[in-house]
Design an enzyme around this catalytic site. Structure first.
Site, PDB file in Angstrom:
ATOM      1  CD  GLU A   1      -1.839  -2.554  -1.215  1.00 21.09           C
ATOM      2  OE1 GLU A   1      -1.829  -1.347  -0.616  1.00 21.09           O
ATOM      3  OE2 GLU A   1      -2.093  -3.189  -1.676  1.00 21.09           O
TER       4      GLU A   1
ATOM      5  CB  SER B   1      -5.885  -0.106   7.348  1.00 20.85           C
ATOM      6  OG  SER B   1      -6.945  -0.857   6.492  1.00 20.85           O
TER       7      SER B   1
ATOM      8  N   GLY C   1      -8.396  -1.735   2.856  1.00 17.92           N
ATOM      9  CA  GLY C   1      -9.768  -2.009   3.385  1.00 17.92           C
ATOM     10  C   GLY C   1     -10.486  -2.142   4.457  1.00 17.92           C
TER      11      GLY C   1
ATOM     12  CG  HIS D   1      -5.162  -3.239  -5.373  1.00 20.23           C
ATOM     13  ND1 HIS D   1      -5.514  -4.542  -5.100  1.00 20.23           N
ATOM     14  CD2 HIS D   1      -4.515  -2.822  -5.013  1.00 20.23           C
ATOM     15  CE1 HIS D   1      -6.290  -3.508  -3.847  1.00 20.23           C
ATOM     16  NE2 HIS D   1      -5.194  -2.468  -3.659  1.00 20.23           N
TER      17      HIS D   1
ATOM     18  CG  ASN E   1      -5.485   2.195  -5.453  1.00 18.04           C
ATOM     19  OD1 ASN E   1      -6.217   2.074  -6.631  1.00 18.04           O
ATOM     20  ND2 ASN E   1      -5.542   0.854  -5.277  1.00 18.04           N
TER      21      ASN E   1
ATOM     22  CE  LYS F   1      -8.274   0.279  -2.863  1.00 17.65           C
ATOM     23  NZ  LYS F   1      -8.476  -0.487  -2.019  1.00 17.65           N
TER      24      LYS F   1
ATOM     25  CD  GLU G   1      -9.192  -4.087  -3.961  1.00 14.80           C
ATOM     26  OE1 GLU G   1      -8.834  -3.043  -4.290  1.00 14.80           O
ATOM     27  OE2 GLU G   1      -8.991  -3.225  -2.906  1.00 14.80           O
TER      28      GLU G   1
HETATM   29  P1  PGA Z   1      -6.801   0.715   2.037  1.00 19.71           P
HETATM   30  O1  PGA Z   1      -6.299  -0.037   0.485  1.00 19.71           O
HETATM   31  O2  PGA Z   1      -5.521   2.012   2.496  1.00 19.71           O
HETATM   32  O3  PGA Z   1      -8.060   1.092   1.941  1.00 19.71           O
HETATM   33  O4  PGA Z   1      -6.228  -0.264   3.147  1.00 19.71           O
HETATM   34  C1  PGA Z   1      -4.942   0.255  -0.460  1.00 19.71           C
HETATM   35  C2  PGA Z   1      -4.607  -0.537  -1.411  1.00 19.71           C
HETATM   36  O5  PGA Z   1      -5.752  -1.212  -1.409  1.00 19.71           O
HETATM   37  O6  PGA Z   1      -3.947   0.017  -2.394  1.00 19.71           O
END
Ligand code: PGA
Length: 254
Positions: A167, A212, A173, A95, A9, A11, A97
């Site tokens: 997640e 992560s 992140g 997601h 992903n 982003k 976010e």
């Molecule tokens: P990350 O993000 O691997 O940077 O923690 C995962 C995601 O948001 O899908």
């Protein structure tokens, strides 16, 4: 038999040059990869460029979002049939976010799930608890609420040929990945929950872990029987690291 599914992903990252270079570097090594499904989700504006750069590579493309409508007066939105039109197979929905920054509710996410199924695209449904919810011991309750938003309105059959990405919000992140054995317990819990409705659908559904994920924790994650794949954010922007994660998946799940 569930094939390991590794999705990057991207982003809100990248530009024309990065898209070309990252895909070029991934494609160099894709011939060595067997038995896994590998995908990337670049920003929507670069999807066509990515499709061209992939040039018949087995890497599949995903979008990071979709609108609930198929057409009409919805300025700035992208529909499921538009995504399908440009060769997209998967769409990430729910997601955290988008739940946080765009105030997407379980109901909106369920509508997105439904429209994707109708158009023939595969939803990657993200679910997971916040740090506060985890501290309150509500992880399972939150995951079930997010799954039930679809299960109760569309039935268990809607989950045929779909992906759930667990997640934990606090792990995204932050460099703080959930302990793989804890992820396994949660994934098993999710599969068992779906199993109560339909055994076949529960056995085929892909349950990814995200939060992560790196080349350092991938081995332990892929050692767990109910972790079928990973949704990788930051680490998917480095071709070398992403390829290492894919290689580990291939080795551990073969
Ligand atoms: P990350 O993000 O691997 O940077 O923690 C995962 C995601 O948001 O899908």
């Amino acid at each position: 038999m569930r094939r390991p599914f590794i999705m990057g992903n991207w982003k809100l990252n990248g530009n024309k040059d990065i898209v070309n270079k990252l895909i070029f570097n991934l494609c160099q090594k894709m011939n060595d990869i067997t038995g896994c499904v590998v995908g990337i989700a670049p920003p929507v504006i670069y999807l066509e460029r990515a499709r061209e750069a992939l040039n018949n590579s087995p890497i599949v493309l995903a979008a990071q979002n979709v609108d609930v409508h198929l057409s009409g007066a919805f300025t700035g939105d992208i529909s499921a049939n538009m995504l399908k039109d440009v060769g997209i197979r998967y769409v990430i929905i729910g997601h955290s976010e988008r739940r946080v920054w765009h105030k997407e509710t379980d109901e909106i996410i369920a509508q997105k799930f439904s429209i994707l199924k109708k158009i023939g695209l595969i939803p990657i449904l993200c679910i997971g608890e916040t740090a506060k919810e985890k501290a309150e011991g509500r992880t399972k309750e939150i995951c079930i609420r997010q799954i039930d938003a679809i299960l109760c309105s569309q039935g268990v059959d809607a989950f045929y040929n779909t992906v759930i990405a667990y997640e934990p919000v606090w792990s995204i992140g932050t460099g703080k990945s959930e302990v793989p054995t804890q992820v396994q317990i949660l994934h098993k819990f999710i599969r068992d929950y779906i199993m109560k409705k339909d055994k076949e659908i529960a056995n085929q559904i892909i349950i990814q872990y995200g939060g992560s994920v790196t080349n350092e924790n991938a081995e332990e994650l892929f050692s767990q029987p109910d972790i079928d794949g990973v949704l990788v954010g930051g680490a998917s922007l480095q071709a070398k690291v992403f390829l290492e994660i894919i290689t580990i998946a291939m080795e551990k799940k073969s």
